[in-house]
Design a protein around this motif. Structure first.
Motif, PDB file in Angstrom:
ATOM      1  N   ASP A 197       0.859  -1.173   0.000  1.00 36.65           N
ATOM      2  CA  ASP A 197       0.000   0.000   0.000  1.00 36.65           C
ATOM      3  C   ASP A 197       0.901   1.230   0.000  1.00 36.65           C
ATOM      4  N   VAL A 198       0.602   2.199  -0.876  1.00 31.68           N
ATOM      5  CA  VAL A 198       1.463   3.371  -1.011  1.00 31.68           C
ATOM      6  C   VAL A 198       1.460   4.211   0.266  1.00 31.68           C
ATOM      7  N   THR A 199       0.311   4.304   0.931  1.00 28.30           N
ATOM      8  CA  THR A 199       0.240   5.099   2.155  1.00 28.30           C
ATOM      9  C   THR A 199       1.044   4.452   3.266  1.00 28.30           C
ATOM     10  N   THR A 200       0.901   3.145   3.416  1.00 24.26           N
ATOM     11  CA  THR A 200       1.663   2.440   4.445  1.00 24.26           C
ATOM     12  C   THR A 200       3.156   2.535   4.175  1.00 24.26           C
ATOM     13  N   ALA A 201       3.560   2.364   2.920  1.00 22.98           N
ATOM     14  CA  ALA A 201       4.979   2.457   2.573  1.00 22.98           C
ATOM     15  C   ALA A 201       5.526   3.842   2.891  1.00 22.98           C
ATOM     16  N   SER A 202       4.750   4.889   2.603  1.00 26.97           N
ATOM     17  CA  SER A 202       5.196   6.246   2.899  1.00 26.97           C
ATOM     18  C   SER A 202       5.333   6.470   4.399  1.00 26.97           C
ATOM     19  N   ARG A 203       4.419   5.911   5.177  1.00 26.58           N
ATOM     20  CA  ARG A 203       4.505   6.055   6.626  1.00 26.58           C
ATOM     21  C   ARG A 203       5.702   5.312   7.188  1.00 26.58           C
ATOM     22  N   VAL A 204       6.007   4.145   6.637  1.00 27.48           N
ATOM     23  CA  VAL A 204       7.178   3.396   7.093  1.00 27.48           C
ATOM     24  C   VAL A 204       8.452   4.199   6.832  1.00 27.48           C
ATOM     25  N   VAL A 205       8.550   4.806   5.664  1.00 26.82           N
ATOM     26  CA  VAL A 205       9.721   5.613   5.331  1.00 26.82           C
ATOM     27  C   VAL A 205       9.863   6.787   6.292  1.00 26.82           C
ATOM     28  N   PHE A 212      16.213   7.725  12.783  1.00 25.23           N
ATOM     29  CA  PHE A 212      17.655   7.911  12.640  1.00 25.23           C
ATOM     30  C   PHE A 212      18.036   9.342  12.291  1.00 25.23           C
ATOM     31  N   ALA A 213      17.037  10.216  12.160  1.00 24.23           N
ATOM     32  CA  ALA A 213      17.280  11.628  11.835  1.00 24.23           C
ATOM     33  C   ALA A 213      18.142  11.772  10.590  1.00 24.23           C
ATOM     34  N   ALA A 214      17.891  10.907   9.615  1.00 23.23           N
ATOM     35  CA  ALA A 214      18.643  10.934   8.362  1.00 23.23           C
ATOM     36  C   ALA A 214      17.813  10.233   7.291  1.00 23.23           C
ATOM     37  N   PRO A 215      17.939  10.655   6.033  1.00 27.64           N
ATOM     38  CA  PRO A 215      17.152  10.028   4.950  1.00 27.64           C
ATOM     39  C   PRO A 215      17.729   8.678   4.537  1.00 27.64           C
ATOM     40  N   LEU A 216      17.584   7.696   5.401  1.00 28.69           N
ATOM     41  CA  LEU A 216      18.122   6.368   5.117  1.00 28.69           C
ATOM     42  C   LEU A 216      17.165   5.502   4.303  1.00 28.69           C
ATOM     43  N   ALA A 217      15.885   5.748   4.425  1.00 29.60           N
ATOM     44  CA  ALA A 217      14.878   4.871   3.807  1.00 29.60           C
ATOM     45  C   ALA A 217      14.201   5.562   2.642  1.00 29.60           C
ATOM     46  N   ARG A 218      13.829   4.747   1.669  1.00 24.24           N
ATOM     47  CA  ARG A 218      13.030   5.229   0.545  1.00 24.24           C
ATOM     48  C   ARG A 218      12.163   4.082   0.045  1.00 24.24           C
ATOM     49  N   ALA A 219      11.012   4.441  -0.499  1.00 19.82           N
ATOM     50  CA  ALA A 219      10.073   3.440  -0.995  1.00 19.82           C
ATOM     51  C   ALA A 219      10.310   3.218  -2.484  1.00 19.82           C
ATOM     52  N   GLU A 220      10.690   2.000  -2.839  1.00 16.73           N
ATOM     53  CA  GLU A 220      10.867   1.674  -4.256  1.00 16.73           C
ATOM     54  C   GLU A 220       9.527   1.551  -4.959  1.00 16.73           C
ATOM     55  N   ASP A 221       8.559   0.976  -4.267  1.00 11.25           N
ATOM     56  CA  ASP A 221       7.209   0.859  -4.788  1.00 11.25           C
ATOM     57  C   ASP A 221       6.269   0.738  -3.599  1.00 11.25           C
ATOM     58  N   LEU A 247       9.978  -0.596  15.452  1.00 12.51           N
ATOM     59  CA  LEU A 247       9.331   0.683  15.166  1.00 12.51           C
ATOM     60  C   LEU A 247       7.843   0.470  14.922  1.00 12.51           C
ATOM     61  N   GLU A 248       7.028   1.382  15.440  1.00 12.51           N
ATOM     62  CA  GLU A 248       5.581   1.262  15.309  1.00 12.51           C
ATOM     63  C   GLU A 248       5.083   2.141  14.172  1.00 12.51           C
ATOM     64  N   VAL A 249       4.260   1.530  13.324  1.00 12.27           N
ATOM     65  CA  VAL A 249       3.711   2.196  12.140  1.00 12.27           C
ATOM     66  C   VAL A 249       2.213   1.948  12.107  1.00 12.27           C
ATOM     67  N   GLU A 250       1.482   2.945  11.698  1.00  8.64           N
ATOM     68  CA  GLU A 250       0.031   2.785  11.546  1.00  8.64           C
ATOM     69  C   GLU A 250      -0.276   2.411  10.093  1.00  8.64           C
ATOM     70  N   PRO A 251      -0.600   1.167   9.820  1.00 12.18           N
ATOM     71  CA  PRO A 251      -0.860   0.762   8.427  1.00 12.18           C
ATOM     72  C   PRO A 251      -2.190   1.299   7.942  1.00 12.18           C
ATOM     73  N   ASP A 252      -2.271   1.502   6.650  1.00 15.34           N
ATOM     74  CA  ASP A 252      -3.511   1.951   6.020  1.00 15.34           C
ATOM     75  C   ASP A 252      -4.132   0.772   5.287  1.00 15.34           C
ATOM     76  N   ASN A 253      -5.414   0.559   5.508  1.00 14.61           N
ATOM     77  CA  ASN A 253      -6.109  -0.590   4.921  1.00 14.61           C
ATOM     78  C   ASN A 253      -7.088  -0.134   3.858  1.00 14.61           C
ATOM     79  N   ASP A 254      -7.272  -0.948   2.850  1.00 17.90           N
ATOM     80  CA  ASP A 254      -8.257  -0.665   1.809  1.00 17.90           C
ATOM     81  C   ASP A 254      -9.666  -0.885   2.356  1.00 17.90           C
ATOM     82  N   ALA A 255     -10.600  -0.113   1.822  1.00 13.61           N
ATOM     83  CA  ALA A 255     -12.001  -0.310   2.170  1.00 13.61           C
ATOM     84  C   ALA A 255     -12.512  -1.540   1.420  1.00 13.61           C
ATOM     85  N   LYS A 256     -12.841  -2.578   2.159  1.00 11.60           N
ATOM     86  CA  LYS A 256     -13.237  -3.836   1.519  1.00 11.60           C
ATOM     87  C   LYS A 256     -14.261  -4.558   2.389  1.00 11.60           C
ATOM     88  N   VAL A 257     -15.228  -5.163   1.723  1.00  8.83           N
ATOM     89  CA  VAL A 257     -16.209  -6.042   2.370  1.00  8.83           C
ATOM     90  C   VAL A 257     -16.030  -7.430   1.777  1.00  8.83           C
TER      91      VAL A 257
END
Length: 368
Positions: A197-205, A212-221, A247-257
């Motif tokens: 999920d793009v939102t979750t990946a962005s939050r992880v980054v 680490f107070a440094a740009p160590l992470a980036r999302a490839e996709d 590290l704690e991250v709040e994942p984003d979930n798709d709206a699905k039934v």
């Protein structure tokens, strides 16, 4: 005093909002895995001996061939055409080779009958090599088989508990070959999200870079995060991965039934929303009863017995009124609105399908 009370209330509100945000956060290790850290499947073919007459029969010719080959290796020459035993069963042995497993470590193996054996209870698995997809032997398995069930019976009836043709050998395999890894020499590590999920990946980054107070992470996709190993962790990435995994991250979930029509199960995600819509759902019940009126003549008369069929049909249709379901701003509002209809889960399946067809369901509808 009034200012102190205002400050106190503000602190409590801020703490409540902060707690609400943390309550939905999960550890990175629970939503992602490190590339290259994985299980490997192992499989082998073996024999279980020592069964109490519940082994393979004569139709399982591969069992007899395997027995003859095993005895041949033991220095005993025997004609497979004269072998008639029922205390041996041919089995497939499977296991999972964990990551970073070392020689001498023990793992559990699963034993499954492939012949016509009735029960593996009390049997012993003979020495069996376990191979990977590359054809190399990574472990050797041997030991007593625990089925966790039993089977007993006679000519007319049989009693079976669980599945006695499948068993487990606890710590029955010894690892003989290790899987080579270059884990400690990596300059970058990759995390793969279980649910891309793009939102979750962005939050992880954002969380990793803030840690680490440094740009160590980036999302490839949407499902892959690349992390550059800091200089102080080069050649010693285990402490780095330990800190990243917590590290704690709040994942984003798709709206699905998700709907399972076979079991009548309906599961909704937290992001599901329903637009304002009017619903009327009624039940139709049809009951048909067949009765026969029998006319019996008097004794010694020339009459005959006559049976007249009588069919009774009763049709009932529920008098449901049109109910307005307001737009829900959260999952609780959606559930309360649907519960107000007083329908069963199977009725809810039909309602969700109709809401989706009407364009009022702001979520994906998946039928499994």
């Amino acid at each position: 005093m009034q200012r102190l009370r205002t400050i106190t209330i503000g602190i409590l509100v801020f703490a409540g909002l902060a707690w609400a945000g943390v309550a939905d956060a999960v550890r990175l290790k629970d939503i992602a895995e490190i590339n290259g850290v994985r299980m490997n499947q192992l499989v082998g073919y073996g024999l279980v001996v020592g069964l109490d007459g519940s082994g393979d029969g004569k139709k399982a010719t591969f069992t007899v061939q395997s027995m003859a080959a095993m005895l041949e290796k033991m220095g005993v020459t025997v004609d497979q055409n004269v072998i008639q035993v029922k205390n041996v069963a041919a089995v497939m042995v499977t296991a999972k080779l964990p990551p970073f497993a070392k020689q001498g470590n023990r793992i559990d193996v699963l034993v499954s009958s492939i012949g016509d054996a009735d029960n593996l209870q009390g049997g012993t698995l003979m020495l069996t090599p376990l191979k990977g997809v590359d054809g190399k032997v990574y472990a050797m398995a041997q030991g007593p088989v625990n089925t966790g069930g039993f089977g007993a019976g006679g000519t007319a009836s049989t009693v079976v508990k669980n599945f006695p043709t499948v068993g487990r050998v606890l710590s029955g395999a010894i690892i003989e070959r290790e899987v080579a890894t270059d884990f400690g020499s990596r300059s970058t590590v990759m995390f793969s999200l279980h649910n891309p999920d793009v939102t979750t990946a962005s939050r992880v980054v954002d969380v990793i870079n803030a840690r680490f107070a440094a740009p160590l992470a980036r999302a490839e996709d949407a499902g892959t995060i690349e992390i550059r190993v800091p200089d102080r962790y080069l050649g010693n990435t285990v402490p780095l991965l330990a800190s990243l995994s917590e590290l704690e991250v709040e994942p984003d979930n798709d709206a699905k039934v998700v709907i399972n029509e076979r079991t009548g199960t309906v599961v909704m995600g937290d992001q599901v929303r329903i637009s304002t819509i009017a619903i009327a759902h009624g039940n139709l019940s049809i009951v048909i009863r067949e009765n026969f009126d029998v006319s019996q003549p008097l004794p010694f008369s020339d009459g005959r017995t006559v049976a007249s069929p009588d069919t009774e049909i009763n049709v009932q249709e529920g008098a449901s009124q049109l109910v307005v379901v307001p737009q829900g701003v959260n999952i609780g509002a959606v559930v309360n609105a649907l519960n107000a209809l007083g329908v069963t889960p199977r009725d809810l399946i039909a309602i969700f399908q109709a809401i989706k067809a009407a364009g009022a369901l702001q979520a994906d509808l998946e039928v499994i």
